[in-house]
Write an enzyme that holds these catalytic residues in place. Sequence first.
Site, PDB file in Angstrom:
ATOM      1  N   GLY A 267     -18.726  30.018  77.048  1.00 17.22           N
ATOM      2  CA  GLY A 267     -18.287  31.492  76.964  1.00 17.22           C
ATOM      3  C   GLY A 267     -17.893  31.505  75.534  1.00 17.22           C
ATOM      4  O   GLY A 267     -18.341  32.727  74.765  1.00 17.22           O
ATOM      5  N   GLU A 270     -11.669  28.565  71.228  1.00 14.59           N
ATOM      6  CA  GLU A 270     -10.151  29.169  70.885  1.00 14.59           C
ATOM      7  C   GLU A 270      -9.792  28.667  69.574  1.00 14.59           C
ATOM      8  O   GLU A 270      -8.668  28.536  69.197  1.00 14.59           O
ATOM      9  CB  GLU A 270      -9.293  28.940  71.820  1.00 14.59           C
ATOM     10  CG  GLU A 270      -8.861  27.453  72.156  1.00 14.59           C
ATOM     11  CD  GLU A 270      -9.550  26.974  73.501  1.00 14.59           C
ATOM     12  OE1 GLU A 270     -10.647  27.312  73.526  1.00 14.59           O
ATOM     13  OE2 GLU A 270      -9.125  26.016  73.739  1.00 14.59           O
ATOM     14  N   GLU A 304      -9.387  33.800  75.212  1.00 17.39           N
ATOM     15  CA  GLU A 304      -9.443  32.962  73.779  1.00 17.39           C
ATOM     16  C   GLU A 304      -8.271  33.239  73.100  1.00 17.39           C
ATOM     17  O   GLU A 304      -7.526  32.310  72.424  1.00 17.39           O
ATOM     18  CB  GLU A 304     -10.588  33.081  72.994  1.00 17.39           C
ATOM     19  CG  GLU A 304     -11.748  32.873  73.859  1.00 17.39           C
ATOM     20  CD  GLU A 304     -12.119  31.385  74.497  1.00 17.39           C
ATOM     21  OE1 GLU A 304     -11.344  30.487  74.042  1.00 17.39           O
ATOM     22  OE2 GLU A 304     -12.817  31.490  75.637  1.00 17.39           O
ATOM     23  N   GLU A 326      -6.391  25.183  80.153  1.00 17.78           N
ATOM     24  CA  GLU A 326      -7.085  26.026  80.822  1.00 17.78           C
ATOM     25  C   GLU A 326      -6.711  26.825  81.966  1.00 17.78           C
ATOM     26  O   GLU A 326      -7.124  27.964  82.149  1.00 17.78           O
ATOM     27  CB  GLU A 326      -8.363  25.107  81.091  1.00 17.78           C
ATOM     28  CG  GLU A 326      -9.156  24.712  79.877  1.00 17.78           C
ATOM     29  CD  GLU A 326      -9.523  25.751  78.986  1.00 17.78           C
ATOM     30  OE1 GLU A 326      -9.542  26.940  79.327  1.00 17.78           O
ATOM     31  OE2 GLU A 326      -9.888  25.554  77.752  1.00 17.78           O
TER      32      GLU A 326
HETATM   33  N1  PHE Z   1     -11.916  26.211  75.604  1.00 19.22           N
HETATM   34  C1  PHE Z   1     -13.006  26.844  75.773  1.00 19.22           C
HETATM   35  C2  PHE Z   1     -12.217  28.008  76.671  1.00 19.22           C
HETATM   36  O1  PHE Z   1     -11.963  27.771  77.988  1.00 19.22           O
HETATM   37  C3  PHE Z   1     -14.178  26.553  76.723  1.00 19.22           C
HETATM   38  C4  PHE Z   1     -15.209  25.564  75.747  1.00 19.22           C
HETATM   39  C5  PHE Z   1     -15.116  24.120  76.226  1.00 19.22           C
HETATM   40  C6  PHE Z   1     -15.994  25.986  74.966  1.00 19.22           C
HETATM   41  C7  PHE Z   1     -15.963  23.322  75.455  1.00 19.22           C
HETATM   42  C8  PHE Z   1     -16.680  25.237  74.124  1.00 19.22           C
HETATM   43  C9  PHE Z   1     -16.611  23.746  74.563  1.00 19.22           C
HETATM   44  O2  PHE Z   1     -11.837  28.826  76.169  1.00 19.22           O
HETATM   45 ZN    ZN Z   2     -10.021  28.069  77.957  1.00 18.98          ZN
END
Ligand code: PHE
Ligand code: ZN
Length: 867
Positions: A267, A270, A304, A326
Amino acid sequence: MDASLNTPPAPTVIQRADYQPPAWLVPEVTLAFDLGTEQTKVVAALKVQRNGQSQTLRLNGDGITPEAVLVDGQPTNDWRMDGADLLVELPGDAHEVSITTAINPAANTQLMGLYASNGMLCTQCEAEGFRRITFFPDRPDVLSVYTVHMQGSKDLFPVLLSNGNCTQQGEGPGEGVHNATWHDPWPKPSYLFALVAGDLVANQDTFTTMSGRKVDLGIWVREGDQDRTHHAMQALKDSMEWDEETFGREYDLDLFNIVAVSDFNMGAMENKGLNVFNTRYILADAETATDLDYDGIEGVVAHEYFHNWSGNRITCRDWFQLSLKEGFTVLRDQLFSQDMGSAAVKRIEDVRVLRAAQFPEDSGPLAHPIRPDSYQEISNFYTATVYNKGAEVIRMMRTLVGPERFRAGTDLYFDRHDGEAATCEDFVKAIEDGAGIDLGQFRLWYSQAGTPRVTARLDHADGVATLTLAQSVPPTPGQGEKQPMVIPLRIALFDPASGTHQGEQLIVLDRAEMQFAFPGFARRPVLSLGRGFSAPVAIDAEISDEDLVFLAAHDDDPFARYEALQQLIVKHLLAVLDGALTDAALEAGRGAIAAAFAAVVGDRALDDLMRGELMILPGEGYLADQLLVADPGAIRKAREGLKAYLGRSLEAGLLALHDRASAVPYALSAEARGARKVKTQALALLAAGVPQRAADLAAAQFDAADNMTDRQGALMVLAGLETPLRQEKLAAFLARHAGDPLVIDKWFSLQAGSLHPQALDHVKALAGHPDFTMTNPNRVRALYMAAAVNPGVFHVASGEGYRMIGELVRALDPINPQTAARFIAPLGRWRRIEPLRAALMKAELERIVAQPGLSKDTFEQASKSLG
Ligand code: PHE
Ligand code: ZN
């Protein structure tokens, strides 16, 4: 032939228990990029500091080779490769190690590391993409201050962005080239590094923080898309303000940039001060985005942004701690969205997502605790369990102590661990200390997988109501025996005569079986349990249809009201599937549901957003989950049968509702959005019951639509019907939105997800459509994920659906393993499906595992699904 040629090397399993602190730290790093679409040169200069006994510095790499290695400015031969890693022998405690690599962004179809998308260059480093750019201790507990120099063609890459602040911009070196330097003062792990270079324009704005600092905000998109960034910008400003008010968190740089890219595996991401987003979570206007898209944008922009504190300022010690950032960040974005719109509807939607995506995971071969114990490929652990169940676990802590004490706990957490790479244990301890609660037994939520099942019975005698609760946690892979969990349950006991209760109570089930006595009830009360969905458990309550009908009409907790109606329907459909219902009992069951629905359709006190929510029947996957072994064909038939009955018996009321809602002009208000929601829900029921009538009405809605919600809703209904209007409107939609990839995605997915009896043939034909491509994850998901979660396509009795997904996985794996691996889970459900289909599903998994050269990602998921 030698069979060993086909045997993949034994996968390396990483264990949480094996964690060791890094042998070397990298307090500072300078990266110099000479940008080119086919070749980008990277010079990385690492200031390294010994952190243990070893004289060997291990730098991770993936698909790159060192072109030069310098130590303290001098070329050295004291290095060697160990697999993909670079090992450098260092004599002292502190050195500068400089490494040159070259990469080809245009050839990077995995979309990890530095890649080209639509003419621009961008990076994705979480979880282990940085090692595809340069050699580095690519682990989240190595925090560095980054300085980034970049140079490239002014023509191709007029905009040069990285993390932090831009400290210098200039011309050269050479004709047509320009350069920039960015500096990020906040130490960060490599997974938060980002760089973007391309022909972009920005929607710019500012935000003044609570301490009065002005922050420049930019949302960068391709020329022509600026007008579709306003909703995202508003969401960003709202998020910044909300995090100050709700969690006391202020933004910490002068600049916050977001870039939208059309090729992206997830999606959004961050990266510190430079979020990179999938275009689908940025671009919106009434013509091209649905109300759900608007909500998705608001939620993901917030998510994000919130990571700046929950993820960036305090990051994860290792990837087993992923839920630390997360789970907490999902909870934060859920609470934000609850505050921005209808809290009731948001809660119901979040529970629906949990049940549709996480419950099946928890009851299948890929079940894992929110803090996993081992993995082969970390990309496979960005799951609904780590994210959504992780959020529910933290939400339970908040429920147990209340919002104020919870805030004291999070204040202490932010204070105590700012600047660190922390663990889930650190978080729990901070909540314990700050909120003043013992979470000893509660910690089981971090280590035990599986959805706890709670049974409930209410007895009544001598003026006392007695609630008997029992819990059991089902076995999951590697975890046979489970201990009782701490399960907070919000309950109310209704007086059926007055329709009211004496106030909600919080009870805590923390043993295998417990009884709670409630004196003072002359009559037997009606039990409302798990209000607000106070714990991520499955509740099996001995409760009569009569009580469910009562709660569906009277419960003052919106989730409980929704749940009562859902339970009534689930019970009925399970009885239908059981095949033991007499005709009279079938009629009575349907009649009770129709009466409850009629009340929902006609209840003037309900707002339309909630009404629309209540009109959605439990999903096929959720129904399948209630059965030990499911027959997907029978579930489809039973569910559609009930919808047809409701459509026929409520025809007049649904038509009147559609009519009333159609008079509401387009706006983003809750009222207008509610009107659009009930309109399409009414159409969906009518389509099942009176298809001819519904087709005409849907076509009229399609033609009259001045927004995507109405247009897509109408087209979704038409796509499921056998009517000439189907082709006509599909063609009109495609012509109208040609050249807009996000809308073309919708066109693919509503056909792949349709109820049409030939939907599988449609999907096969669409795979050959000129607009289909295997290299864009949004497009692949639009067609094939919609198909994989549509039982009418995936579970056709011939097994052709399984074969199609199996072939997709094998074709996609060499291109984009991360996305390919996401298609394994639907096949992995085979143990819970009737035997004929199960055998076909299993055979498909075996075919996948046998494919030579399979990625770690797909191998892990497929082999565990067979195991
Ligand atoms: N860390 C991101 C999110 O949850 C997700 C993500 C993971 C994006 C791995 C790209 C690769 O906001
Ligand atoms: Zn995240």
